[in-house]
Design an enzyme around this catalytic site. Structure first.
Site, PDB file in Angstrom:
ATOM      1  N   ASP A  86     -57.111 -17.430  64.096  1.00  0.00           N
ATOM      2  CA  ASP A  86     -56.041 -17.608  63.277  1.00  0.00           C
ATOM      3  C   ASP A  86     -56.343 -18.220  61.930  1.00  0.00           C
ATOM      4  OD1 ASP A  86     -53.925 -19.760  62.178  1.00  0.00           O
ATOM      5  OD2 ASP A  86     -52.841 -18.476  63.474  1.00  0.00           O
TER       6      ASP A  86
ATOM      7  N   VAL B 215     -50.818 -17.576  61.643  1.00  0.00           N
ATOM      8  CA  VAL B 215     -50.836 -16.227  61.886  1.00  0.00           C
ATOM      9  C   VAL B 215     -50.647 -15.504  63.039  1.00  0.00           C
ATOM     10  CG1 VAL B 215     -52.431 -14.029  61.327  1.00  0.00           C
ATOM     11  CG2 VAL B 215     -52.784 -16.388  59.857  1.00  0.00           C
ATOM     12  N   ASP B 216     -51.074 -16.296  64.128  1.00  0.00           N
ATOM     13  CA  ASP B 216     -50.707 -15.836  65.655  1.00  0.00           C
ATOM     14  C   ASP B 216     -49.366 -15.754  65.366  1.00  0.00           C
ATOM     15  OD1 ASP B 216     -53.056 -15.423  67.462  1.00  0.00           O
ATOM     16  OD2 ASP B 216     -53.480 -17.602  66.615  1.00  0.00           O
ATOM     17  N   ALA B 217     -48.420 -16.522  65.198  1.00  0.00           N
ATOM     18  CA  ALA B 217     -47.102 -16.766  65.192  1.00  0.00           C
ATOM     19  C   ALA B 217     -46.463 -15.388  64.414  1.00  0.00           C
ATOM     20  CB  ALA B 217     -46.352 -17.714  64.832  1.00  0.00           C
TER      21      ALA B 217
END
Length: 400
Positions: A140, A168-170
């Protein structure tokens, strides 16, 4: 009936983006089977912010509710055969392996499409399946840094500051969730499955639709401010400002209105659109000076009554106690067999006819191994033989 009831998902993902996407499908009623190695997904055992848990850490609990767990060794032929049996009755297959790993394991799209031609196969990567960065670690912070976003806030000469959550993961998780739903809808209309490819780099670029377009369409460069300012492409005042006893968030306030509220005549002749960009350091400095004179409670009341967009700056304890958060029931609570009472963030949207609920706590490793294999056609003796050979793991909490 829940929206995705009758849809089966095989979740082979780890860490955050894949498990989060799969959990969102589970929350809509899909039967999500989390396929883990005999030792369990590594995230089970990695402390999240020091929250170790008894057997399952907080991070895993937050990303895996409403799933079943099967624990199987995919590096064994018998384990791979078991997975293929599960694929034969699955609708969605989701993985976020490093590029090339799925093919080496024999669980790539082409291999599994031969088992289930109408399979929706979702693959999440860091930078894309191919290309010069394909082998780089899709972490991320590294993607945040590359995305350009960190130069839209902060001050010149200072190190850019990353978002304090896995941003970014989300976005990648939401993209995978959206892609899976779109592919399922396409399959319903045509009978065709397909490959859905998501990468974290594209996800965070797409999330900056407005900001990057200001540069690509409008030709305006990112210019950070010397004074408090939260976004290079938004006019002043905009940011988190100190008060006499804390902080207040302030956005899109008219300088002339603030001139009266802050008793600051130097703001009176400034016009928001004309001066909000070209003189933003001056505006921010005057606003900061004025807000420091009184308490946060004073300013939230006075600015709010005047219609100025402002708000409190919370920590997590403040957030949990907030009356609107409580009214919205933004968090869900349930009992876990090893961790006891669990409270985590709930659902990002609501459906009036198909409400989302927590029907299963995050599973312990292998809690549903026997149950899932029986669903796939294994009899009790066959399951027992696989268990004896170490191909599968069944939790002591599993029902016989």
């Amino acid at each position: 009936m829940k929206v995705l009831e009758g849809i089966r998902v095989l979740d082979l993902s780890i860490a955050m983006s894949g498990p989060f996407a799969a959990m969102k499908l589970a929350d809509l009623g899909a039967d999500v089977v989390k396929v883990e190695p005999p030792a369990g997904e590594w995230q089970r055992h990695t402390a999240a912010g020091g929250a170790d848990g008894n057997e399952v850490n907080a991070s895993f609990l937050s990303l895996n509710r409403n799933k079943r767990s099967i624990s199987v060794d995919l590096k064994s032929e018998a384990g791979l055969d078991a997975l293929r049996r599960l694929v034969a009755s699955a609708d969605v297959f989701l993985q976020n392996y490093r590029p090339g790993v799925a093919r080496r394991l024999g669980v790539d799209y082409e291999s599994l499409r031969a088992v289930k031609p109408d399979l929706v196969y979702v693959s999440i990567s860091g930078y894309g399946e191919t290309g010069p960065y394909a082998a780089r670690p899709g972490q991320d912070l590294l993607l945040q840094a590359m995305s350009g976003a960190l130069h839209s806030a902060g001050r010149p000469g200072e190190a850019p500051t990353a978002a304090p959550f896995f941003l970014v993961d989300a976005f990648a998780a939401y993209s995978a969730f959206e892609g899976a739903l779109a592919a399922l809808f396409h399959r319903q209309r045509t009978g065709e499955g397909q490959l859905v490819q998501v990468n974290m780099l594209d996800a965070i670029i797409a999330a900056q639709m407005q900001e990057i377009s200001v540069r690509t369409v409008g030709g305006v460069a990112q210019e950070r401010s010397e004074r408090i300012h939260a976004h290079s492409y938004i006019r002043a005042p905009y940011g988190i400002f100190p008060t006499s006893d804390g902080h207040v968030a302030l956005s899109f306030a008219e300088p002339a209105v603030l001139a009266e509220l802050l008793d600051e005549p130097r703001l009176a002749h400034l016009e928001a659109e004309r001066d909000g960009f070209t003189r933003r350091d001056e505006i921010s400095a005057l606003v900061e000076e004025g807000l420091r004179r009184r308490t946060t409670a004073h300013w939230l009341d006075k600015l709010g009554v005047a219609g100025v967009w402002c708000g409190p700056v919370y920590d997590y304890d403040d957030l949990l106690a907030d009356p609107q958060v409580r009214h919205n029931e933004s968090f869900v609570s349930y009992d876990h067999p090893t961790e006891g009472p669990v409270t985590t963030p709930g659902f990002s949207f609501r459906l009036s006819g198909s409400p989302q609920t927590v029907d299963r706590p995050a599973p312990v490793n292998g809690q549903h191994t026997r149950e899932v294999l029986r669903d796939a056609g294994y009899d009790d003796d066959a399951v027992a033989r696989l268990e004896e050979k170490g191909v599968i793991h069944a939790s002591p909490l599993a029902e016989n």
